[in-house]
Design a protein around this motif. Sequence first.
Motif, short mmCIF file in Angstrom:
data_model
loop_
_atom_site.label_atom_id
_atom_site.label_comp_id
_atom_site.label_asym_id
_atom_site.label_seq_id
_atom_site.Cartn_x
_atom_site.Cartn_y
_atom_site.Cartn_z
N LYS A 1 128.27 12.77 -89.12
CA LYS A 1 129.50 11.99 -89.04
C LYS A 1 129.44 10.85 -88.03
O LYS A 1 130.08 9.81 -88.20
N TRP A 2 128.68 11.03 -86.96
CA TRP A 2 128.62 9.98 -85.93
C TRP A 2 127.63 8.87 -86.29
O TRP A 2 127.63 7.82 -85.65
N LYS B 1 126.61 5.93 -88.46
CA LYS B 1 127.29 5.01 -89.37
C LYS B 1 126.33 4.10 -90.13
O LYS B 1 126.64 3.63 -91.21
N ASN C 1 122.09 4.25 -85.76
CA ASN C 1 123.04 3.23 -85.32
C ASN C 1 122.42 2.08 -84.52
O ASN C 1 123.11 1.11 -84.23
N VAL D 1 128.13 4.25 -79.75
CA VAL D 1 127.88 5.60 -80.27
C VAL D 1 126.60 5.57 -81.11
O VAL D 1 126.45 4.75 -82.00
N ASP E 1 123.99 18.51 -89.70
CA ASP E 1 123.97 18.11 -88.30
C ASP E 1 123.86 19.35 -87.42
O ASP E 1 124.63 20.30 -87.55
N LYS F 1 126.71 15.65 -82.57
CA LYS F 1 126.68 14.50 -81.68
C LYS F 1 125.21 14.16 -81.44
O LYS F 1 124.32 14.95 -81.76
N ASP G 1 121.98 9.78 -76.14
CA ASP G 1 122.82 8.64 -76.51
C ASP G 1 122.91 7.59 -75.42
O ASP G 1 123.77 6.72 -75.45
#
Length: 318
Positions: free
Chosen positions: A80-81, A83, A105, A113, A130, A134, A138
């Motif tokens: 989900k994180w 994109k 990303n 993120v 996942d 998260k 990061d």
Amino acid sequence: MKNFCLLYFIICFFSISAQNNPVFPGWYADPEGIIFENTYWVYPTYSAPYDQQVFFDAFSSDDLVNWTKHERIVDTSAIKWAKRAVWAPSIIKNQDQYFLFFGANDIQHDNEVGGIGVAVASVPEGPYKDHLGKPLIDKFHNGAQPIDQFVFKDKDGSFYLYYGGWRHCNVAKLKDDFTGFIPFEDGRIFKEVTPENYVEGPFMFIRNDKYYFMWSEGGWGGPDYSVAYAISESPLGPFKRIGKILKQDPEVATGAGHHSVIHPEGTDKYFIVYHRRPLTETDPNSRETCIDLMEFDDTGLIKPVKITRQGVTAYPLK
């Protein structure tokens, strides 16, 4: 005349059939090659503009020549994180599960993120979900962009993660469940191990109790992309650059880099899996996955790899 025509046909047939590079059709880059249960697997980046690069396919083979495609083993709907721009997968088996590490990303600073994530599945072809919900990493540590991860299992069973773009490479010791990291003796989590000329794409393997650390140099979108290496007594280095072993051949292809190595256990066969750009292509994303033989001299140094259109011959594991 008939005999001549038949002979010509046979020569042409075997000439065409011997063209094993690229190993499968389509634009694919950053290939990670590995063996699971007597089957070869390759996990590449789907090479496309970042906003289209939102899933991974995988490929399996019994012999390094004939490949089966496994479509969309994971995509950004499961992460989900993430994109956009998932790439450079690295995979390892641990406790009967398969863990797929990836970058997502293309973050440019700590306030965005994204970074390095982990997905998990019960079989090599997925589907993957996942693992953390998260990113695993990061933030920028020691100047390294959190991309181009490679997970390595040492002789003692320890797991290390090598990663980094922007000309910096870090290593960190993973927890056994891949949920975080174990600090080194000095308390640091991320140790910089950047060798001379390093750009991205780290990879590690052990041969004769020596640690061979490899990486990509040059710009990924240009013809000068290439692979160099170092040898160390320790997985933590130091890694002193020895030289370049994979590069373009102006008569075959350009941009040869971001590789991995497949080594069938119990043999002295080593296959280098890498991407390159056909001579007819100018789009940086037009990259294809190839496999060639990698050999060593009597002192253990890696011989320069000859990139070929022929590729490797069938090498079944069973």
